[in-house]
Design an enzyme around this catalytic site. Structure first.
Site, PDB file in Angstrom:
ATOM      1  N   GLY A 328       0.827  -1.199   0.000  1.00 36.19           N
ATOM      2  CA  GLY A 328       0.000   0.000   0.000  1.00 36.19           C
ATOM      3  C   GLY A 328       0.864   1.252   0.000  1.00 36.19           C
ATOM      4  CB  SER A 329       0.140   4.695   1.104  1.00 39.89           C
ATOM      5  OG  SER A 329      -0.925   4.888   0.195  1.00 39.89           O
ATOM      6  CB  THR A 330       4.016   1.345   3.875  1.00 35.52           C
ATOM      7  OG1 THR A 330       3.860   0.098   3.183  1.00 35.52           O
ATOM      8  CG2 THR A 330       2.916   1.475   4.931  1.00 35.52           C
ATOM      9  CG  PHE A 331       5.983   0.603  -2.648  1.00 41.27           C
ATOM     10  CD1 PHE A 331       6.987  -0.292  -2.353  1.00 41.27           C
ATOM     11  CD2 PHE A 331       5.835   1.005  -3.975  1.00 41.27           C
ATOM     12  CE1 PHE A 331       7.830  -0.783  -3.341  1.00 41.27           C
ATOM     13  CE2 PHE A 331       6.669   0.524  -4.963  1.00 41.27           C
ATOM     14  CZ  PHE A 331       7.673  -0.377  -4.646  1.00 41.27           C
TER      15      PHE A 331
END
Length: 691
Positions: A328-331
């Site tokens: 997800g957006s942790t990427f």
């Protein structure tokens, strides 16, 4: 005259018979003498050895298995001695009748019978097998009084593995179990010395550190020469070589932190890994749900095995090591670093975010809580702009993304000192050609790249990989192989052998680029998607929330958590490091199917950082709110971790959790201020659906 001739012939025949008989007797004596010479002279040494072997027996002495301790010396795995009632099948005429008669003296449960039958199928008939473990003193007395009735049945003292904290850290520790037939066959290929070291050993490490450090924990088998009676019972000891206990493992993991995180999860599923970026030591290695490794020591019964194996929550799956998830957006912070490192974008480049991004006739959306407007790299990370990273992924292309992020350890094994790690997936055009068989599936479509920018698509990583990558990014490119065991203590000399993490070649990250990412992730905790969770924290941390879809949604459909089954809802993720200037911890956490990253995963991360940096343990009220997904900034009176007792399990008993000690007097945490709403899941096109 004729009569004299007849008498002479008769006398000659008689003499001939006497000579023949004498020759036969002499030949017989010659054979007997030769046989005696063969037995008494030629084969003297062999038969003397056999006679001695009949009089004596060589008995292996199984070594005491090594202990496992946490970084502060808390015992996580040890041993205790108990008496077992054992049957040697080859010495018993009526096995069923014997078991039935034994059942009148000691309690033999159906599970005991099933375990005995299973072991009987896997073992040799001359081995003694336990029909009942951990006899009480009363049961021992009743059997001893009637022992004469049961040839082939005896009481033996055995060592049992014990995990005092029960389910706590079960995936980390693993468990031991009886050596099965496949393992016995594999041992036949070992060197003779290694085979000899396992004579008499019935148990071996099966999972976790028990398996990975089997050679350290097992020890050296001793031998004892005893004189035996005609019935085979030992009479006296003639000579012995004592066994050498296994070595003690000292972990880098803090078991109080581990237990705290497991409590914060409650009944939810997920994984958390915390690493010290300065040396690669793993501080917490959590997989939820857990299981009780004590169930496997005697051989797990069918009822418990079915309950674990068929559970929809998969408690036997080590999610930290083997569970792969879209990040997800942790990427996004990693994508930003890839852009800076490759020169594709500078930190000051501004992208107009209109909340939608069109490519190839498809429209990729943004969270409902996002706001339109111009955004540079810092603002894009703080607000978690999808459009910014959609366009960045399109500019970079899948192969450049793979080239830049693979050195961070994403999509490859980290090399942690535990067996069973999976690789995950960091896609590239070559990766897709290897992954699929059909030509139409092997082709990489440009539209598939768009979703990669926000951590969806084919991206799939373990929390171990994410935490390791976060440690590398936060430390400015310093890399280590993560390590769970920090030292080995020799069981004889007490000497300590340090097992430091293997340092890898650092990544050539520019300090100014690292500063940009650190500052942006710090902005997430002060004015971004996790600001409410980190309100009032006396330390500066960097973080990034993430919400990753577990299943795809068709184009035009709108996701609603209330309308899908719980196991199909979005995952909640968070990555973090702290303190910002000199990071001492980096972590990655996922709570499966729990929704927004700031709602479930970030509150757990906040409590981990509070514990490691401030040395405080949350209140019971705070823990309850985090379990319910309502834990923003900590509330209630924090406690000294030493005042909170660990869960405990008695030897062979059921788990019992002591009542926590009274909380010490301390000021309450400040109230959390208002902050931007957390990011919900985004719905990009599913992999392979773009033209």
């Amino acid at each position: 005259m004729t009569e004299l001739k007849d008498l002479g012939r008769e006398l000659d025949r008689f003499r001939l018979r006497i000579l023949a008989a004498a020759a036969f007797v002499l030949f017989g004596f010659a054979l007997l003498t030769a046989r005696l010479v063969w037995l008494q002279v030629v084969r003297h040494d062999d038969f003397a050895a056999q006679a001695e072997a009949n009089r004596t027996a060589i008995v292996p002495i199984v070594p005491n298995r090594g202990r496992i301790l946490d970084r502060h010396g808390v015992v996580l795995a040890n041993n205790y001695t108990a008496y077992t009632l054992e049957i040697t099948p080859s010495k018993v005429r009526d096995l069923e009748g014997t078991i039935a008669a034994l059942g009148e003296l000691v309690e033999i449960r159906p599970s005991d019978r099933r375990r005995f039958r299973r072991q009987l199928e896997e073992s040799k008939s001359f081995e003694s097998l336990p029909i009942r473990n951990r006899l009480t003193e009363a049961e021992m007395a009743r059997f001893i009084a009637q022992r004469y009735r049961f040839p082939g049945v005896d009481i033996k003292a055995r060592l049992f593995r014990h995990y005092p904290l029960g389910e706590t850290a079960s995936h980390l520790l693993g468990y031991i179990g009886r050596i099965n037939q496949a393992e016995k066959q594999a041992m036949e290929d070992w060197e003779e010395d290694a085979q000899a070291n396992y004579r008499g050993t019935e148990y071996i490490g099966k999972l976790g550190l028990e398996q990975s450090y089997e050679t350290e924990l097992h020890g050296r088998t001793g031998v004892e020469e005893v004189e035996t009676s005609a019935g085979g019972r030992a009479v006296r000891r003639l000579a012995s070589r004592p066994s050498t206990p296994g070595n003690t493992l000292v972990l880098s993991v803090d078991i109080r932190l581990q237990a705290l995180v497991e409590r914060l999860y409650g009944d939810r599923r997920g994984a958390l890994v915390a690493i010290d970026p300065r040396n690669g030591e793993v501080l917490a290695f959590v997989s939820k749900p857990t299981f009780d490794p004590n169930l496997f020591v005697d051989g797990i019964d069918q009822e418990n095995w079915t309950a674990l194996n068929e559970n929809i929550d998969k408690p036997l799956l080590n999610r930290a090591l083997r569970g792969t998830y879209p990040p997800g957006s942790t990427f996004k912070p990693f994508m930003a670093m890839a852009a800076l490192n490759s020169g594709k974008r500078s930190a000051s480049t501004v992208i107009m975010d209109n909340l939608t991004y069109s490519f190839g006739g498809r429209t990729f959306g943004s969270p409902e809580t996002d706001r339109p407007g111009p955004k540079d790299m810092r603002a894009a990370i703080v607000s978690s702009s999808n459009v910014y990273f959609y366009s960045l992924a399109n500019e970079m292309g899948v192969d450049l993304i793979h080239e830049q992020l693979s050195p961070f350890g994403l999509g490859r094994k980290t090399g942690i000192d535990m067996e069973g790690e999976v690789t995950g997936d960091l896609p590239s055009t070559e990766w897709k050609r290897r992954k699929f068989r059909k030509p139409e599936q092997q082709k990489w479509y440009a539209g598939e790249t768009i979703s990669l920018g926000i951590g969806q698509g084919y991206n799939n990583f373990t929390m171990l990989q994410m935490a390791n990558a976060m440690a590398t990014l936060a430390s400015g490119g310093q890399r280590f192989k993560p390590r769970l065991v920090r030292e080995v203590q020799d069981s004889v000399s007490g000497a300590q052998r340090e097992l430091s993490s293997e340092a890898l070649a650092p990544l050539p990250l520019k300090p100014e680029h690292v500063a940009v990412i650190r500052d942006a992730m710090h902005g997430v905790t002060t004015g971004g998607t996790s600001a409410r969770v980190f309100a009032g924290a006396p330390y500066a941390s960097g973080g990034k929330t993430g919400t990753a879809q577990a299943v795809g949604v068709r184009g035009g459909e709108k996701y609603s958590a209330a309308r899908v089954a719980e196991h199909l809802r979005d995952h909640s993720l968070y990555v973090a490091f702290a303190p910002v200037e000199e990071p001492r911890v980096a972590l990655a956490v996922i709570v499966e199917n729990a929704g927004w990253g700031s709602g479930a995963a970030a509150p757990i991360a906040r409590r981990v950082l509070d514990y490691l940096l401030l040395g405080i343990y949350p209140s019971e009220e705070d823990i309850a709110l985090v379990r319910e997904g309502k834990g923003a900034a900590p509330i209630g009176t924090p406690r000294d971790p030493a005042s909170v007792p660990l869960p405990s399990v008695g030897e062979g008993g059921a788990p019992s959790v002591p009542v926590p000690a009274p909380a010490p007097s301390a000021p309450s945490a400040p109230a959390a201020p208002a902050a931007p709403a957390s990011e919900p899941a985004t719905r990009p096109a599913r992999p392979g659906s773009a033209p």
